[in-house]
Scaffold this motif. Structure first.
Motif, PDB file in Angstrom:
ATOM      1  N   VAL A   1       0.839  -1.201   0.000  1.00  0.00           N
ATOM      2  CA  VAL A   1       0.000   0.000   0.000  1.00  0.00           C
ATOM      3  C   VAL A   1       0.876   1.255   0.000  1.00  0.00           C
ATOM      4  O   VAL A   1       0.578   2.244  -0.672  1.00  0.00           O
ATOM      5  N   ALA A   2       1.988   1.202   0.730  1.00  0.00           N
ATOM      6  CA  ALA A   2       2.868   2.365   0.835  1.00  0.00           C
ATOM      7  C   ALA A   2       3.508   2.741  -0.498  1.00  0.00           C
ATOM      8  O   ALA A   2       4.006   3.858  -0.654  1.00  0.00           O
ATOM      9  N   ARG A   3       3.487   1.830  -1.477  1.00  0.00           N
ATOM     10  CA  ARG A   3       4.022   2.150  -2.807  1.00  0.00           C
ATOM     11  C   ARG A   3       2.966   2.726  -3.739  1.00  0.00           C
ATOM     12  O   ARG A   3       3.281   3.130  -4.862  1.00  0.00           O
ATOM     13  N   MET A   4       1.713   2.759  -3.302  1.00  0.00           N
ATOM     14  CA  MET A   4       0.648   3.345  -4.114  1.00  0.00           C
ATOM     15  C   MET A   4       0.708   4.871  -4.024  1.00  0.00           C
ATOM     16  O   MET A   4       1.132   5.420  -3.009  1.00  0.00           O
ATOM     17  N   ARG A   5       0.260   5.521  -5.077  1.00  0.00           N
ATOM     18  CA  ARG A   5       0.280   6.988  -5.111  1.00  0.00           C
ATOM     19  C   ARG A   5      -0.905   7.544  -4.322  1.00  0.00           C
ATOM     20  O   ARG A   5      -2.058   7.261  -4.647  1.00  0.00           O
ATOM     21  N   HIS A   6      -0.598   8.321  -3.311  1.00  0.00           N
ATOM     22  CA  HIS A   6      -1.633   8.897  -2.467  1.00  0.00           C
ATOM     23  C   HIS A   6      -2.520   9.823  -3.292  1.00  0.00           C
ATOM     24  O   HIS A   6      -2.040  10.665  -4.036  1.00  0.00           O
ATOM     25  N   GLY A   7      -3.838   9.634  -3.174  1.00  0.00           N
ATOM     26  CA  GLY A   7      -4.785  10.512  -3.846  1.00  0.00           C
ATOM     27  C   GLY A   7      -5.045  10.182  -5.301  1.00  0.00           C
ATOM     28  O   GLY A   7      -5.789  10.913  -5.970  1.00  0.00           O
ATOM     29  N   ASP A   8      -4.472   9.104  -5.814  1.00  0.00           N
ATOM     30  CA  ASP A   8      -4.636   8.754  -7.230  1.00  0.00           C
ATOM     31  C   ASP A   8      -5.560   7.544  -7.364  1.00  0.00           C
ATOM     32  O   ASP A   8      -5.144   6.405  -7.114  1.00  0.00           O
ATOM     33  N   PRO A   9      -6.815   7.756  -7.802  1.00  0.00           N
ATOM     34  CA  PRO A   9      -7.735   6.621  -7.932  1.00  0.00           C
ATOM     35  C   PRO A   9      -7.357   5.673  -9.059  1.00  0.00           C
ATOM     36  O   PRO A   9      -7.872   4.546  -9.111  1.00  0.00           O
ATOM     37  N   ASN A  10      -6.458   6.098  -9.946  1.00  0.00           N
ATOM     38  CA  ASN A  10      -6.021   5.256 -11.059  1.00  0.00           C
ATOM     39  C   ASN A  10      -4.635   4.662 -10.837  1.00  0.00           C
ATOM     40  O   ASN A  10      -4.008   4.177 -11.789  1.00  0.00           O
ATOM     41  N   ASP A  11      -4.179   4.683  -9.597  1.00  0.00           N
ATOM     42  CA  ASP A  11      -2.856   4.116  -9.322  1.00  0.00           C
ATOM     43  C   ASP A  11      -2.798   2.666  -9.805  1.00  0.00           C
ATOM     44  O   ASP A  11      -3.708   1.864  -9.528  1.00  0.00           O
ATOM     45  N   PRO A  12      -1.738   2.283 -10.534  1.00  0.00           N
ATOM     46  CA  PRO A  12      -1.689   0.933 -11.115  1.00  0.00           C
ATOM     47  C   PRO A  12      -1.579  -0.184 -10.084  1.00  0.00           C
ATOM     48  O   PRO A  12      -1.981  -1.319 -10.370  1.00  0.00           O
ATOM     49  N   LEU A  13      -1.048   0.103  -8.916  1.00  0.00           N
ATOM     50  CA  LEU A  13      -0.984  -0.924  -7.881  1.00  0.00           C
ATOM     51  C   LEU A  13      -2.348  -1.092  -7.214  1.00  0.00           C
ATOM     52  O   LEU A  13      -2.784  -2.209  -6.935  1.00  0.00           O
ATOM     53  N   LEU A  14      -3.023   0.028  -6.967  1.00  0.00           N
ATOM     54  CA  LEU A  14      -4.359  -0.022  -6.390  1.00  0.00           C
ATOM     55  C   LEU A  14      -5.318  -0.790  -7.289  1.00  0.00           C
ATOM     56  O   LEU A  14      -6.115  -1.612  -6.816  1.00  0.00           O
ATOM     57  N   ARG A  15      -5.253  -0.553  -8.587  1.00  0.00           N
ATOM     58  CA  ARG A  15      -6.179  -1.201  -9.518  1.00  0.00           C
ATOM     59  C   ARG A  15      -6.040  -2.725  -9.471  1.00  0.00           C
ATOM     60  O   ARG A  15      -7.004  -3.440  -9.738  1.00  0.00           O
ATOM     61  N   GLN A  16      -4.877  -3.221  -9.140  1.00  0.00           N
ATOM     62  CA  GLN A  16      -4.678  -4.670  -9.117  1.00  0.00           C
ATOM     63  C   GLN A  16      -5.378  -5.361  -7.951  1.00  0.00           C
ATOM     64  O   GLN A  16      -5.604  -6.573  -8.015  1.00  0.00           O
ATOM     65  N   VAL A  17      -5.715  -4.610  -6.905  1.00  0.00           N
ATOM     66  CA  VAL A  17      -6.202  -5.254  -5.676  1.00  0.00           C
ATOM     67  C   VAL A  17      -7.581  -4.808  -5.229  1.00  0.00           C
ATOM     68  O   VAL A  17      -8.176  -5.456  -4.364  1.00  0.00           O
ATOM     69  N   LEU A  18      -8.125  -3.731  -5.784  1.00  0.00           N
ATOM     70  CA  LEU A  18      -9.376  -3.159  -5.277  1.00  0.00           C
ATOM     71  C   LEU A  18     -10.587  -3.870  -5.884  1.00  0.00           C
ATOM     72  O   LEU A  18     -10.739  -3.902  -7.112  1.00  0.00           O
ATOM     73  N   PRO A  19     -11.471  -4.465  -5.070  1.00  0.00           N
ATOM     74  CA  PRO A  19     -12.672  -5.122  -5.604  1.00  0.00           C
ATOM     75  C   PRO A  19     -13.654  -4.087  -6.159  1.00  0.00           C
ATOM     76  O   PRO A  19     -14.064  -3.166  -5.447  1.00  0.00           O
ATOM     77  N   LEU A  20     -14.047  -4.242  -7.398  1.00  0.00           N
ATOM     78  CA  LEU A  20     -14.919  -3.279  -8.068  1.00  0.00           C
ATOM     79  C   LEU A  20     -16.199  -3.947  -8.556  1.00  0.00           C
ATOM     80  O   LEU A  20     -16.250  -5.160  -8.775  1.00  0.00           O
ATOM     81  N   ASP A  21     -17.222  -3.131  -8.780  1.00  0.00           N
ATOM     82  CA  ASP A  21     -18.488  -3.635  -9.300  1.00  0.00           C
ATOM     83  C   ASP A  21     -18.317  -4.371 -10.621  1.00  0.00           C
ATOM     84  O   ASP A  21     -19.074  -5.308 -10.924  1.00  0.00           O
ATOM     85  N   ALA A  22     -17.322  -3.959 -11.416  1.00  0.00           N
ATOM     86  CA  ALA A  22     -17.119  -4.576 -12.729  1.00  0.00           C
ATOM     87  C   ALA A  22     -16.872  -6.078 -12.621  1.00  0.00           C
ATOM     88  O   ALA A  22     -17.160  -6.825 -13.567  1.00  0.00           O
TER      89      ALA A  22
END
Length: 345
Positions: free
Chosen positions: A67-88
């Motif tokens: 988590v500490a390598r994710m960009r703070h405040g960026d909803p499109n962070d590439p690390l966040l996208r790999q782990v966040l459960p989404l409606d899609a």
């Protein structure tokens, strides 16, 4: 990056945890709630379509160091996208299945998969330190299908009986989520099989939880009687940091060969710049590119898919930019094929 101040985000501050147990402690402290993850990143009000239903089917788990390598405040962070459960993930898509790569049909025994000549893959455990939303085994029946059942006896017996097998692949889940004595129990049993020539480990832990590369693991690796190849899994250059670099240097000190395989993911690494940076950053850490996989079409992952045409274009651009040894092979796994299938124009 997340600011360094909050203890909750900085797992390094565990002064009273014995070194031998530190990685297990960090594992236990992983983020398991989508809203906590977004709060840590300052994204509580970002309007992201998180899905409690998807998280119930395939739980969120991500180490705080990642988590500490994710960009703070960026909803499109590439690390966040790999782990966040989404409606899609919950939208049914034709062509996407529970077993996208034919693991079930290739089962040779309890937790033993035989797809390719000369190789046996052991599903050592269902545990991972991180749950990637595109995981091709997210629906795998781990409770019934792990090679560790019965003290590895069935898996080891199957390999011993088949003299065509000269390489064992430890997979999962993540094999390095097992305690080192459990790994040694398996490799001690395999060491008596004369026709084995190589050991391969598929693991994401040195990238997402570099503390796992401790003295006990290194001692185990040095004790093994075969050449060892460690196939890591990083999809974006931002997954590397100083702690990961140090862990990979320790792994290289054992004589292990380090390779990286990545998955081509929409919104994560689907640009030539991202792919080039991944190869170059990996090489700087002593890791050679190996495979770039087209997405395995498992249910819940369709929002990550890019077309074969786009994948081939990116691969051509990457080959035009980088030295050949920095260009991974672009492949797809097809159930029943005798090996990974290279993508062709």
């Amino acid at each position: 990056m997340i600011p360094a101040a909050p203890i909750a985000v900085q797992p390094a501050a565990l002064p009273h945890t014995p070194v031998a147990q530190r990685w297990q402690q960090l594992w236990r402290e992983a983020v398991r709630d989508s809203r906590e993850l977004l709060a840590l990143l300052g994204l509580e009000d970002a309007g992201l379509a998180i899905s409690d239903e998807a998280a119930a089917q395939f739980p969120l788990r991500v180490p705080r160091g990642f988590v500490a390598r994710m960009r703070h405040g960026d909803p499109n962070d590439p690390l966040l996208r790999q782990v966040l459960p989404l409606d899609a993930e919950m939208q049914p898509m034709p062509g996407f299945s529970l077993d996208a790569v034919g693991d079930g049909a290739a089962k040779a025994g309890n937790g033993v998969i035989r797809k390719y000549r000369g190789r046996a893959l052991l599903v050592t455990t269902g545990s991972c330190a991180i749950h990637c939303r595109y995981c091709f085994r997210r629906h795998f029946p781990y409770a019934e299908e792990t090679a560790a059942a019965g003290g590895w006896r069935e898996a080891v017996a199957l390999i011993a009986q088949d003299h065509d097998i000269d390489e064992v692949i430890l997979s999962g889940g993540d094999p390095w989520s097992l305690a080192t004595p459990k790994l040694a129990e398996l490799t001690d049993a395999l060491a008596g099989i004369a026709h084995l020539k190589r050991l391969r480990v598929h693991t994401r832990l040195p990238v997402v939880l570099p503390e796992r590369v401790d003295d006990a693991l290194l001692g185990w690796l040095r004790s093994l009687p075969w050449p060892v190849t460690v196939v890591l899994h990083a999809n974006h250059a931002n997954e590397f940091d100083a702690d990961v670099d140090a862990a990979l240097a320790r792994l290289r000190s054992t004589g292990a060969t380090l390779l990286n395989q990545a998955v081509l993911l929409r919104g994560v690494n689907d640009s030539v710049d991202a792919l080039a940076e991944l190869s170059e950053r990996g090489l700087a850490a002593g890791v050679l590119p190996y495979y770039l996989h087209q997405l395995d079409r498992v249910q819940g992952s369709a929002h990550f898919e890019i077309s074969d045409e786009a994948a081939l274009r990116l691969h051509r651009e990457l080959a035009a930019r980088l030295s050949g040894y920095l260009v991974p092979r672009l492949v797809r796994e097809v159930a029943g094929d005798p090996g990974k299938r290279p993508l062709q124009p």
